[in-house]
Design a protein around this motif. Structure first.
Motif, PDB file in Angstrom:
ATOM      1  N   CYS A  13       0.875  -1.286   0.143  1.00 52.95           N
ATOM      2  CA  CYS A  13       0.011   0.181  -0.074  1.00 52.95           C
ATOM      3  C   CYS A  13       0.754   1.186  -0.095  1.00 52.95           C
ATOM      4  CB  CYS A  13      -0.808  -0.034   1.266  1.00 52.95           C
ATOM      5  SG  CYS A  13      -1.734   1.480   1.638  1.00 52.95           S
ATOM      6  N   CYS A  16       0.169   3.225   3.566  1.00 51.21           N
ATOM      7  CA  CYS A  16       0.460   2.678   4.871  1.00 51.21           C
ATOM      8  C   CYS A  16       1.452   1.603   4.864  1.00 51.21           C
ATOM      9  CB  CYS A  16      -0.702   2.156   5.665  1.00 51.21           C
ATOM     10  SG  CYS A  16      -1.459   0.476   4.943  1.00 51.21           S
ATOM     11  N   CYS A  27      -4.633  -0.584   0.482  1.00 49.36           N
ATOM     12  CA  CYS A  27      -4.976  -1.619   1.040  1.00 49.36           C
ATOM     13  C   CYS A  27      -6.461  -1.359   1.312  1.00 49.36           C
ATOM     14  CB  CYS A  27      -4.229  -1.946   2.481  1.00 49.36           C
ATOM     15  SG  CYS A  27      -4.581  -0.580   3.457  1.00 49.36           S
ATOM     16  N   CYS A  31      -7.033   4.217   2.526  1.00 43.49           N
ATOM     17  CA  CYS A  31      -5.755   4.739   1.964  1.00 43.49           C
ATOM     18  C   CYS A  31      -5.914   5.440   0.841  1.00 43.49           C
ATOM     19  CB  CYS A  31      -4.738   3.475   2.135  1.00 43.49           C
ATOM     20  SG  CYS A  31      -4.455   3.105   3.767  1.00 43.49           S
TER      21      CYS A  31
HETATM   22 ZN   LIG Z   1      -3.003   1.252   3.482  1.00 38.95          ZN
END
Ligand SMILES: [Zn+2]
Length: 65
Positions: A13, A16, A27, A31
């Protein structure tokens, strides 16, 4: 033998860093939204910088340098 050789293909991702299926970028929806928010700010900053450089160029031109 590196870490990369043992782990099946996957991505992370971009927000994150969580492991996600290869080809994915985020993800979760959260996000994705966070990324859009950050990107807008980066784009604005780039435009401000570009505008500053253009203004500087115009000033230098008008001064006949
Ligand atoms: Zn993420």
């Amino acid at each position: 033998m590196t870490e990369r050789d043992r782990v099946p293909p996957h991505s992370h991702c971009v927000v994150c860093g969580a492991a996600i299926p290869e080809g994915e970028r985020f993800c979760s929806e959260k996000c994705r939204r966070e990324y859009e928010r950050r990107r807008r700010r980066v784009v604005l900053t780039q435009w401000a910088l570009a505008g500053g450089l253009i203004a500087l160029g115009v000033v230098l031109m008008l001064r006949g340098v």
